[in-house]
Design a protein around this motif. Structure first.
Motif, short mmCIF file in Angstrom:
data_model
loop_
_atom_site.label_atom_id
_atom_site.label_comp_id
_atom_site.label_asym_id
_atom_site.label_seq_id
_atom_site.Cartn_x
_atom_site.Cartn_y
_atom_site.Cartn_z
N UNK A 172 0.84 -1.19 0.00
CA UNK A 172 0.00 0.00 0.00
C UNK A 172 0.88 1.25 0.00
N UNK A 173 0.39 2.29 -0.63
CA UNK A 173 1.16 3.53 -0.67
C UNK A 173 1.38 4.04 0.74
N UNK A 174 2.58 4.51 1.02
CA UNK A 174 2.90 4.96 2.36
C UNK A 174 2.23 6.31 2.63
N UNK A 175 1.68 6.43 3.82
CA UNK A 175 1.06 7.68 4.22
C UNK A 175 2.16 8.66 4.60
N UNK A 176 1.86 9.96 4.56
CA UNK A 176 2.87 10.92 5.00
C UNK A 176 3.14 10.74 6.49
N UNK A 177 4.31 11.16 6.95
CA UNK A 177 4.64 10.98 8.36
C UNK A 177 3.58 11.62 9.24
N UNK A 178 3.09 10.89 10.26
CA UNK A 178 2.03 11.44 11.11
C UNK A 178 2.57 12.50 12.05
N UNK A 179 1.66 13.30 12.53
CA UNK A 179 2.01 14.26 13.56
C UNK A 179 2.36 13.52 14.84
N UNK A 180 3.46 13.84 15.48
CA UNK A 180 3.83 13.11 16.69
C UNK A 180 2.71 13.13 17.72
N UNK A 181 2.50 11.99 18.34
CA UNK A 181 1.44 11.90 19.34
C UNK A 181 1.93 12.48 20.65
N UNK A 182 1.01 13.03 21.42
CA UNK A 182 1.40 13.46 22.75
C UNK A 182 1.87 12.24 23.54
N UNK A 183 2.87 12.39 24.39
CA UNK A 183 3.44 11.24 25.07
C UNK A 183 2.44 10.47 25.92
N UNK A 184 1.39 11.13 26.35
CA UNK A 184 0.42 10.46 27.22
C UNK A 184 -0.85 10.08 26.47
N UNK A 185 -0.77 9.92 25.14
CA UNK A 185 -1.97 9.61 24.37
C UNK A 185 -2.57 8.27 24.79
N UNK A 186 -1.74 7.25 24.93
CA UNK A 186 -2.25 5.94 25.33
C UNK A 186 -2.83 6.01 26.74
N UNK A 187 -2.13 6.70 27.64
CA UNK A 187 -2.64 6.82 29.00
C UNK A 187 -3.98 7.55 29.02
N UNK A 188 -4.09 8.60 28.19
CA UNK A 188 -5.35 9.34 28.14
C UNK A 188 -6.48 8.47 27.61
N UNK A 189 -6.18 7.63 26.65
CA UNK A 189 -7.20 6.72 26.12
C UNK A 189 -7.67 5.76 27.21
N UNK A 190 -6.74 5.12 27.87
CA UNK A 190 -7.10 4.12 28.88
C UNK A 190 -7.88 4.75 30.04
N UNK A 191 -7.67 6.04 30.25
CA UNK A 191 -8.36 6.71 31.35
C UNK A 191 -9.67 7.35 30.92
N UNK A 192 -9.99 7.31 29.63
CA UNK A 192 -11.17 8.01 29.15
C UNK A 192 -12.46 7.28 29.51
N UNK A 193 -13.52 8.06 29.65
CA UNK A 193 -14.82 7.49 30.02
C UNK A 193 -15.38 6.63 28.89
N UNK A 194 -15.23 7.07 27.66
CA UNK A 194 -15.77 6.30 26.54
C UNK A 194 -15.04 4.96 26.40
#
Length: 900
Positions: free
Chosen positions: A788-810
């Motif tokens: 598959x064609x490579x996507x452009x480099x993504x915007x760096x994620x905030x370092x606590x993105x995974x932690x924020x997800x695991x702590x989210x209500x949804x």
């Protein structure tokens, strides 16, 4: 004074007379305003009536025609005279008592079934339409319009379809490209008057888009059959983002290509449209079968021929379909490989990253040759291995054995492909340099292994955790029997670790068979008896002790160890016509009273004498006995081992040393060991009176040349792979569990380039264009899947993105309390994806998250369900079936995560 008028077209006269005869007019003569010229036969037969056409320059000529008329014959007078010039006497004999005009639009209404009115926009298109509809009317008439009004689209579509001999439904880009491949269907269009050809082309641009312009221009210039080759080249001559040198070459090429379009200078949208349509035609035609494949190859060869004629062969590397483009890309890749090969020590990450990027360009080529492409992939894997630190020498023989199983066996698998090389000298030279660098490191490893082997053997060191070939029956097979499970012991004579990695992938690919490893950890291996020949090592395996002998000795010893067991050699596996296995073999496999069935399969060992073991991919399709035995052993635990591995012949690089024996890779210890040899002695040496000299360098041999050899002290010979398989039950055995991904990181994961970008670095001269097509099958020309064609480099994620997800209500709301994914597993999977630029292969996810290889697909499916809010695809699997893609922006939006 008469007004000059045009020459009446025969078809127009015929249509006008047909309409006149249908009016039930009592007059027998009709006068039509037209130049008094009639180039064809004067008598027409229309609806069973004889009609004579007479040009009349003067009233006298008209009177003579009336006088000479035969009874029952109708007359058509073609004249430029007006009613007053003819006079009342003549007008009295004429239909409607006047000179009638040939109204082309009246004829058009008649030709379309007598429609009541015409679309005003049709009339405004011009008189040429009416004339063309009259002149080129098909024998069975024009198709009736859907309503009472003849619309412009219906009339022009009908006319265009007739002139191109193309169904109206195919008047689009793909239909025109297909039409261009047929020279016979182009003949009518190529002879049309300019106004008609221009008008039809204008209509096609409205219906098919800008691609119609270059197609029709090429047809009118006499190069219609080259439309597809020209389209394939158009993508190279109207590039986007080219460097200056490439743009100059492309500009020259565009100028030289203009005559093939009749002097038309294509604009970029037209060139792009033609390029996309031509490539799409190639994909469709190749997929249509063998005949289509041949036709597509003819067009590709023609495009390369035209490229040579106009001097742009240097630009073919940008083509994703032309065979020469693949070779140019492969050569550019070889240049990157050559620059990445370290002169000594470790390969630089930046250089390896450039080679990886060049490989991606090679992989994107739709006409890539599968074998050469796979060799290129192996080259990059070896560069990544060379780019990893070598590490300290192994401290124990077990450490050295595990290095062979978990690292160097994979190196051996890749370097066999590199050794086989490439037909192109430029690529071959790069592979030669790479193989030399790999050999330098592997030679150190081989010597380290052989030294430890000699020391441990002579010291009679207790094995401890080291599994030896004579221990397999007691330490592997017997514990399975003790758990009331029956065993199929597959002994693949001559199989080394490299071949075992291929075989394991082949067997477990469908998921029917799962691999187990000790406590679910990495694979282990088995140490062969010495020398590493069948007579010593296989007999020791089947005897459960160090022994030497042939088949009869093996059968006797095995029967003593397992009285109710069954040992099958090659002859016993053979069956008569129509059967894959002998009925007695099937009976033994299905017999509950036969706890152990051992089958010796000689396919790999036989190849060392008579085949090419270095280029064969060892799997169920090449070792057919394995698939046949597994098909009948679903309720048995399958243990796959060998008696020894092998090394391949090095051709002109081989070193032949003198020996008093006829063996290829071992000799009696009557002379001291040389630099490439080691002396081994002790109870594990089954031949040579307990002391032999074994070469550890793979290039060395003593006997006659063969395709491959065994007997020496190289780990490729002395380390035996061990595979444990069960049919779908990863908890079948105590002490064994579902195995992790077996391949090392460098085998499957790109090496990151941590160096800053060079200010002097120049961008790629152009990015290969890909047609917007439905997903293609796995390959073009029987190729592997296109990445598959490579996507452009993504915007760096905030370092606590995974932690924020695991702590989210949804996220908490979406977790399934019955079968929740462990938080640390979710964090590991997402962390791996984020670190990899929002992409990772299934193997990488399994390895990084510590998930057994066979469970990763189900785990990713569960993660997709967890993250897929309201059906939005936060997590998707690429068309290759093995790469997972995370939509980071969608993850943040769906779970309302704020970038902090």
């Amino acid at each position: 004074m008469s007004v000059p008028v045009s020459v009446a077209q025969p078809d127009a006269v015929r249509r006008k007379v047909e309409a006149w005869l249908g009016e039930d007019d009592p007059a027998d003569v009709i006068a039509l305003t037209a130049r008094p010229e009639w180039p064809t036969e004067p008598v027409l037969s229309i609806n069973g009536r004889q009609v004579r056409v007479v040009p009349c320059h003067t009233p006298l000529a008209a009177r003579a025609a009336l006088y000479d008329r035969v009874d029952g014959e109708r007359l058509v007078l073609l004249t430029e005279l007006t009613d007053s010039e003819l006079g009342d006497g003549l007008l009295a004999h004429l239909s409607k008592q006047k000179v009638r005009k040939i109204d082309p639009w009246d004829l058009v209404r008649q030709l379309f079934g007598g429609v009541t009115s015409l679309d005003p926009t049709l009339v405004r298109v011009g008189r040429w339409v009416a004339d063309a509809l009259t002149d080129y009317s098909p024998a069975d008439g024009w198709p009736a319009p859907p309503g009472a009004i003849l619309t412009r689209d219906h009339a022009l579509r009908s006319l265009t379809a007739e002139l191109l001999s193309l169904p109206a439904a195919e008047l689009d880009g793909s239909g025109l490209v297909q039409w261009s491949a047929d020279a016979l269907r182009q003949r009518v269009f190529s002879t049309l008057p300019d106004d008609v050809a221009d008008g039809v082309t204008t209509h096609l641009v409205r219906t098919a888009g800008p691609v119609a312009v270059p197609i029709m221009a090429a047809v009118r210039a006499g190069h219609g059959v080259d439309v597809i080759p020209l389209g394939l080249l158009a993508g190279l001559l109207w590039p986007a983002g080219s460097d200056q040198a490439a743009e100059v070459a492309a500009a020259i090429g565009r100028t030289r290509l203009e005559p093939r379009f009749g002097g038309l200078r294509l604009d970029p949208p037209q060139a792009e449209a033609l390029h996309r349509a031509a490539e799409a035609w190639v994909y469709r035609t190749v997929d249509s079968g063998d005949d289509g494949r041949d036709e597509a190859m003819r067009m590709l060869r023609r495009a390369e021929s035209i490229a040579a004629e106009i001097g742009i062969t240097g630009l073919l590397g940008a083509s994703a379909v032309l065979p020469s483009g693949f070779l140019q890309r492969l050569r550019s890749f070889a240049d990157a490989v050559r620059l990445a090969v370290p002169a000594g020590g470790t390969a630089l990450p930046a250089a390896v990253a450039r080679a990886q990027s060049a490989l991606a360009t090679v992989e994107a080529h739709r006409a890539a040759e599968p074998r050469r492409l796979e060799t290129a992939r192996m080259a990059v894997r070896l560069l990544r291995w060379l780019g990893s630190p070598d590490g300290p020498p192994p401290a124990t023989l077990l450490d050295a054995l595990h290095r062979q199983v978990r690292q160097d066996g994979w190196v051996d698998r890749a370097r066999l492909d590199i050794f086989a090389g490439d037909a192109d000298p430029q690529v071959a030279e790069a592979y030669r340099l790479l193989h030399r660098a790999v050999d330098a490191r592997r030679t150190r490893h081989d010597q380290q292994f052989a030294t430890l082997l000699a020391v441990a053997t002579s010291a009679e060191t207790a094995p401890g955790a080291l599994l030896r070939v004579e221990d397999v029956l007691d330490r592997v097979v017997q514990p399975i029997l003790d758990q009331d499970r029956r065993v199929l012991l597959l002994v693949l004579d001559g199989m080394g670790v490299a071949a075992a990695t291929e075989l394991a992938e082949s067997i477990t690919r469908t998921g029917t068979w799962l691999e187990l490893t000790p406590d679910g950890g990495p694979r282990t291996g088995v140490l062969a008896a010495l020398p590493t020949v069948t007579e010593a090592s296989r007999c020791s395996l089947l005897s459960g002790r160090i022994a030497a002998g042939r088949q009869q000795a093996e059968r006797t010893a095995f029967q003593q160890r397992f009285p109710a067991g069954r040992l099958l050699h090659k002859a016993a596996l053979r069956a008569g016509a129509g059967a894959a296995l002998d009925p007695e073999v099937l009976a033994a496999l299905n017999d509950p009273a036969t706890p152990v069935v051992a089958a010796v399969v000689n396919t790999i060992d036989d190849a060392l004498d008579r085949s090419e073991p270095g280029v064969t991919v060892w799997g169920e399709d090449t070792i057919t006995a394995v698939g046949d035995l597994l098909a009948s052993a679903a309720d048995r635990v399958v243990v796959v081992v060998s008696d020894h591995g092998h090394v391949v012949d090095r051709g002109p690089e081989s070193i032949v040393l003198p020996s008093t024996s006829s063996e290829n890779r071992w000799r009696p210890a009557t002379e001291p060991a040389g630099d490439a040899e080691v002396v081994v002695s002790g109870s594990r040496v089954a031949l040579g009176d307990g002391a032999v000299v074994l070469p550890w360098r793979e290039e060395v041999r003593y006997g006659p040349r063969k395709a491959g050899y065994h007997g020496g002290a190289a780990p490729a010979e002395a380390v035996i792979p061990l595979l444990m398989l069960t049919a779908g039950d990863d908890a079948a055995l105590s002490g064994w569990a579902g195995g992790p991904v077996a391949s090392p990181d460098w085998w499957r994961e790109p090496l990151a380039d941590s160096s800053p970008p060079s200010a002097s670095a120049t961008p790629n001269r152009r990015r290969p264009r890909r047609p917007v097509e439905p997903q293609q099958p796995a390959s073009l020309f029987d190729l592997t899947a296109v990445p598959a064609a490579k996507a452009p480099p993504p915007t760096p994620a905030p370092p606590d993105l995974v932690a924020a997800l695991l702590a989210s209500e949804r996220y908490a709301q979406r977790r399934d309390p019955r079968t929740p994914l462990a938080q640390e597993r979710v964090a590991s999977l997402l962390g791996t994806l984020l670190a990899g630029g929002d992409r990772a292969t299934l193997d990488t996810l399994a390895a990084r998250a510590g998930i057994p290889a066979h469970r990763i697909t189900g785990t990713v499916t569960a993660l997709r369900r967890l993250l897929q809010v309201e059906g939005y695809p936060v997590l998707t699997l690429d068309p290759d079936g093995r790469t997972v893609h995370l939509n980071r922006a969608l993850l943040i939006e769906q779970f309302e995560l704020e970038a902090r």
